[in-house]
Design an enzyme around this catalytic site. Structure first.
Site, PDB file in Angstrom:
ATOM      1  N   ASP A 247      -5.072  -3.749   5.315  1.00  9.18           N
ATOM      2  CA  ASP A 247      -5.162  -4.532   5.991  1.00  9.18           C
ATOM      3  C   ASP A 247      -3.401  -4.671   6.964  1.00  9.18           C
ATOM      4  O   ASP A 247      -3.672  -4.984   7.922  1.00  9.18           O
ATOM      5  CB  ASP A 247      -5.610  -5.854   5.677  1.00  9.18           C
ATOM      6  CG  ASP A 247      -6.865  -5.334   5.316  1.00  9.18           C
ATOM      7  OD1 ASP A 247      -7.567  -5.210   6.171  1.00  9.18           O
ATOM      8  OD2 ASP A 247      -7.405  -6.725   4.369  1.00  9.18           O
ATOM      9  N   GLU A 252       1.081  -4.652  10.658  1.00 10.72           N
ATOM     10  CA  GLU A 252       2.114  -4.393  11.984  1.00 10.72           C
ATOM     11  C   GLU A 252       1.835  -3.904  12.790  1.00 10.72           C
ATOM     12  O   GLU A 252       2.855  -3.693  13.647  1.00 10.72           O
ATOM     13  CB  GLU A 252       2.598  -2.855  10.422  1.00 10.72           C
ATOM     14  CG  GLU A 252       3.390  -3.437   9.456  1.00 10.72           C
ATOM     15  CD  GLU A 252       3.810  -2.322   8.477  1.00 10.72           C
ATOM     16  OE1 GLU A 252       4.545  -1.102   9.542  1.00 10.72           O
ATOM     17  OE2 GLU A 252       4.212  -2.179   7.300  1.00 10.72           O
ATOM     18  N   SER A 278      -6.225  -1.484  -0.913  1.00  6.74           N
ATOM     19  CA  SER A 278      -6.263  -1.838  -2.191  1.00  6.74           C
ATOM     20  C   SER A 278      -7.443  -3.066  -1.330  1.00  6.74           C
ATOM     21  O   SER A 278      -8.335  -4.093  -1.992  1.00  6.74           O
ATOM     22  CB  SER A 278      -5.827  -2.136  -3.089  1.00  6.74           C
ATOM     23  OG  SER A 278      -4.194  -2.576  -2.433  1.00  6.74           O
ATOM     24  N   ARG A 357      -7.055  -4.489  -8.716  1.00  6.10           N
ATOM     25  CA  ARG A 357      -5.899  -5.341  -8.920  1.00  6.10           C
ATOM     26  C   ARG A 357      -5.808  -6.970  -8.710  1.00  6.10           C
ATOM     27  O   ARG A 357      -5.612  -7.711  -9.388  1.00  6.10           O
ATOM     28  CB  ARG A 357      -4.799  -5.533  -8.475  1.00  6.10           C
ATOM     29  CG  ARG A 357      -4.861  -4.831  -6.606  1.00  6.10           C
ATOM     30  CD  ARG A 357      -3.869  -4.877  -5.837  1.00  6.10           C
ATOM     31  NE  ARG A 357      -2.870  -5.870  -5.480  1.00  6.10           N
ATOM     32  CZ  ARG A 357      -2.206  -5.258  -4.297  1.00  6.10           C
ATOM     33  NH1 ARG A 357      -3.025  -5.077  -3.722  1.00  6.10           N
ATOM     34  NH2 ARG A 357      -2.003  -6.610  -3.665  1.00  6.10           N
TER      35      ARG A 357
END
Length: 654
Positions: A247, A252, A278, A357
């Site tokens: 994402d 950006e 991720s 993670r």
């Protein structure tokens, strides 16, 4: 060959959700793209036969088939040597088709033409796998007649895939197809577990080449690189910008578009996301919108790539977020404070684990659970969506905190280093071959080399097939990826062959353009009447726009891309670790509000203000850490355009 066009029976019905435009209705200027966002014509009935005909197979001594094309699927029935009682692979839903092309034999004596259809069916274990189906058009005596029939089928199929209307008079020719859409692909090679580049080469580029989409590919080299790139683009050269990452890269891109002097036109540029990071929250929402079952990893990437190949844009709400310093950025995903932002930032050290993670970060966060004192104020929606009722009553009050906004810090711009798709790439040709390339095309094998289908049609002594040289770059052919310039001059080469990893301490993208926030008074001034204020100790506060917080986390089950709302979710202090864990486990199915947790609250709003009263903490916007302190935000309905593909129906997936 008994190919014929059946009468089209149009019904006066429309789906619950409609696309604003499709690939076929795109144009090169932002203004024309906006004008082309007209509702599509009424859909044909799903079972209406459009084309029907008899085809041979490749190799020539294989079985013969009767093909029937409907608006939703290609039906395949074996005729000889004997009809099948239970046809295997006899129904090919168009949702599984990436594209098609016409081929011809390299043997001058073969008058047949060939129709090749690229599909990605789900296997017995649920994953998708590429399969190419090739059919022999041989009902006429000459190659020209057989080629015209194969072209007719390829054109009709491509029109259906791209949402283009078919004529009712039976004249289906390649002239119905517009030029191939031009996409700018931006890839973060460090996305996810560092597999983004490999996944792009192995899955994304071959599929969009099969779909006949032209593209340029640029690797980003540092944080905010994508933002700088889109600020200098000639947007008229492109029909869409697609990020191949998590994402963060799309964050950006959107802020870069809104930071341009021509932001009012620039923000109309359709943007898309192919999940290779991720955090793939928006991709999870797109996957659900397309009617696919929940997916992760490569399966999620293939689902989103299929939707991208189909084309179709949808209005996207953007959230204008004003920070304590007075600077402003735009969010398409979520603003988070407390447990969610803590896990997001603290799990950065485990980025090599990919999406795992967040699982590890959640476990560690539960072990050291914190509470934060703060004040949440919001302007409630006049009409509440069909969402769970908050567990707590909502007292009305006004904020009395006074803050002095500071001037926004200047943003530094670095030189651009570009790596575009006309550079040599280790990809099997003709996936990236330009139309005018002097390189001869390689021999094409049936089924793309897929072993599970080779046994059905393989035989010795048949001439190999090649792309039909007489076809005028038929969209859908895997021949080409047309290359468009990025700037007036030639693209710059990177200073070195290595790419620098992203800088973790780089500031989040800040936008200076965009529409004014007419619902928000300046930070530090009292809120107008009609706002609701909550003050107390919180475990987390989440302000989310789409439905998904992660690829498999549904934080706002009823949220839509263009509902004009920000969905506020909070958890008050006093919740046990076990109860908080149950909430996140239930979020995998979007059932967290049915647990009856008294600490969980929800409200739909048009704007909100968050004032942390705890001196230390973490705030994130779309997963990017921003300055800590009071902030406020307002929804700007439909400000952006998201490439979503056609809407699906729950349970649609075969």
């Amino acid at each position: 060959m008994n190919g014929h066009l059946e009468a089209e029976e149009q019904r006066d019905q429309r789906p619950d959700q409609e696309l604003t435009w499709s690939w076929g209705h795109g144009s090169r200027s932002a203004l024309d793209r906006a004008e082309a966002m007209a509702p599509p014509p009424p859909p044909l009935a799903a079972s209406t036969p459009l084309l029907h005909g008899e085809f041979g197979s490749y190799p020539a001594r294989g079985p013969r088939f009767a093909l029937t094309l409907t608006p939703q699927a290609l039906h395949i029935q074996r005729l000889r040597p004997k009809p099948e009682a239970r046809p295997r692979g006899g129904l090919v839903p168009l949702a599984e088709v990436s594209g098609c092309c016409t081929l011809r034999s390299r043997s001058p004596s073969d008058p047949a033409a060939y129709l090749c259809i690229y599909t990605y069916p789900r296997g017995r274990r649920g994953g998708r796998r590429r399969a190419a189906r090739t059919f022999r058009a041989d009902g006429a005596a000459t190659y020209e007649e057989n080629r015209a029939e194969a072209q007719r089928w390829a054109t009709a199929l491509t029109c259906l895939l791209r949402g283009l209307p078919l004529p009712g008079d039976g004249e289906i020719t390649p002239e119905l197809l517009p030029r191939p859409p031009r996409l700018l692909l931006l890839i973060n090679p460090f996305g996810g577990r560092g597999l983004a580049w490999q996944w792009c080469k192995d899955h994304v580029l071959p599929m969009i080449s099969e779909a006949g989409l032209s593209f340029n590919l640029i690797q980003t080299e540092r944080q905010n690189h994508a933002r700088e790139l889109v600020q200098g683009l000639r947007l008229s050269e492109w029909d869409g910008i697609v990020t191949v990452s998590g994402d963060g890269l799309l964050y950006e891109v959107l802020n870069g578009l809104l930071d341009r002097p021509d932001w009012e036109e620039a923000v109309k540029m359709p943007v898309g996301i192919l999940p290779c990071g991720s955090g793939n929250a928006l991709a999870g929402a797109v996957n659900q919108y397309g009617g696919f079952e929940r997916a992760l990893g490569i399966d999620l990437l293939l689902n989103c790539s299929l939707l991208l190949c189909r084309g179709g844009g949808h209005p996207l709400d953007l959230l204008s977020v004003t920070l304590a310093s007075g600077s402003r950025c735009f969010s398409f995903l979520a603003v988070a404070w407390g447990f969610v932002s803590d896990v997001d930032i603290q799990s950065e050290r485990f980025r090599a684990l990919g999406s795992a993670r967040f699982t590890l970060g959640t476990v560690l966060g539960l072990a050291t659970l914190h509470t934060y004192r703060g004040r949440l104020s919001y302007l409630p929606a006049t009409v509440e969506p069909a969402s769970p009722t908050p567990a707590h009553g909502l007292p009305r009050a006004k904020s009395e905190l006074t803050l002095a906004p500071a001037p926004a810090p200047p943003v530094a711009h670095s030189p651009l280093h570009r790596s575009v798709s006309d550079l040599p790439l280790p990809l099997p040709q003709p996936a990236l071959m330009s139309p005018g390339s002097p390189e001869p095309p390689p021999l094409l094998s049936i089924n793309g080399g897929d072993p599970e289908l080779a046994g059905d049609w393989a035989a010795a002594g048949d001439s190999p097939l090649s792309p039909d040289p007489l076809l005028p770059s038929l969209p859908g052919s895997p021949k080409a990826a047309l290359l468009s310039p990025i700037t007036e001059g030639a693209p710059e080469m990177p200073a070195s062959s290595g790419l620098l990893p992203p800088t973790p301490d780089a500031p989040a993208a800040i936008s200076t353009g965009g529409p004014p926030d007419h619902l928000l008074p300046p930070l530090g001034t009292p809120l107008p009447p009609g706002w609701v204020t909550l003050e107390g100790d919180f475990v987390l506060m989440l302000a989310i726009s789409p439905s998904h917080l992660g690829a498999e986390l549904v934080a706002a089950p009823h949220a839509r891309f263009d509902d004009g709302l920000v969905h506020l979710c909070w958890v008050r202090s006093g919740i046990s670790r076990a109860a908080l864990l149950r909430l996140f486990l239930a979020m995998e199915r979007g059932n967290q509000f049915s647990l009856g947790c008294p600490q969980l609250g929800y409200a739909a709003a048009h704007a909100f203000r968050l004032e942390p009263l705890t001196p230390r903490g973490v705030l994130t916007v779309d997963g990017e850490q921003v300055e800590y302190g009071p902030l406020q935000a307002q929804v700007h309905p439909g400000l952006g355009t998201l490439l979503t593909g056609p809407p699906g129906r729950p349970g649609r997936e075969p």
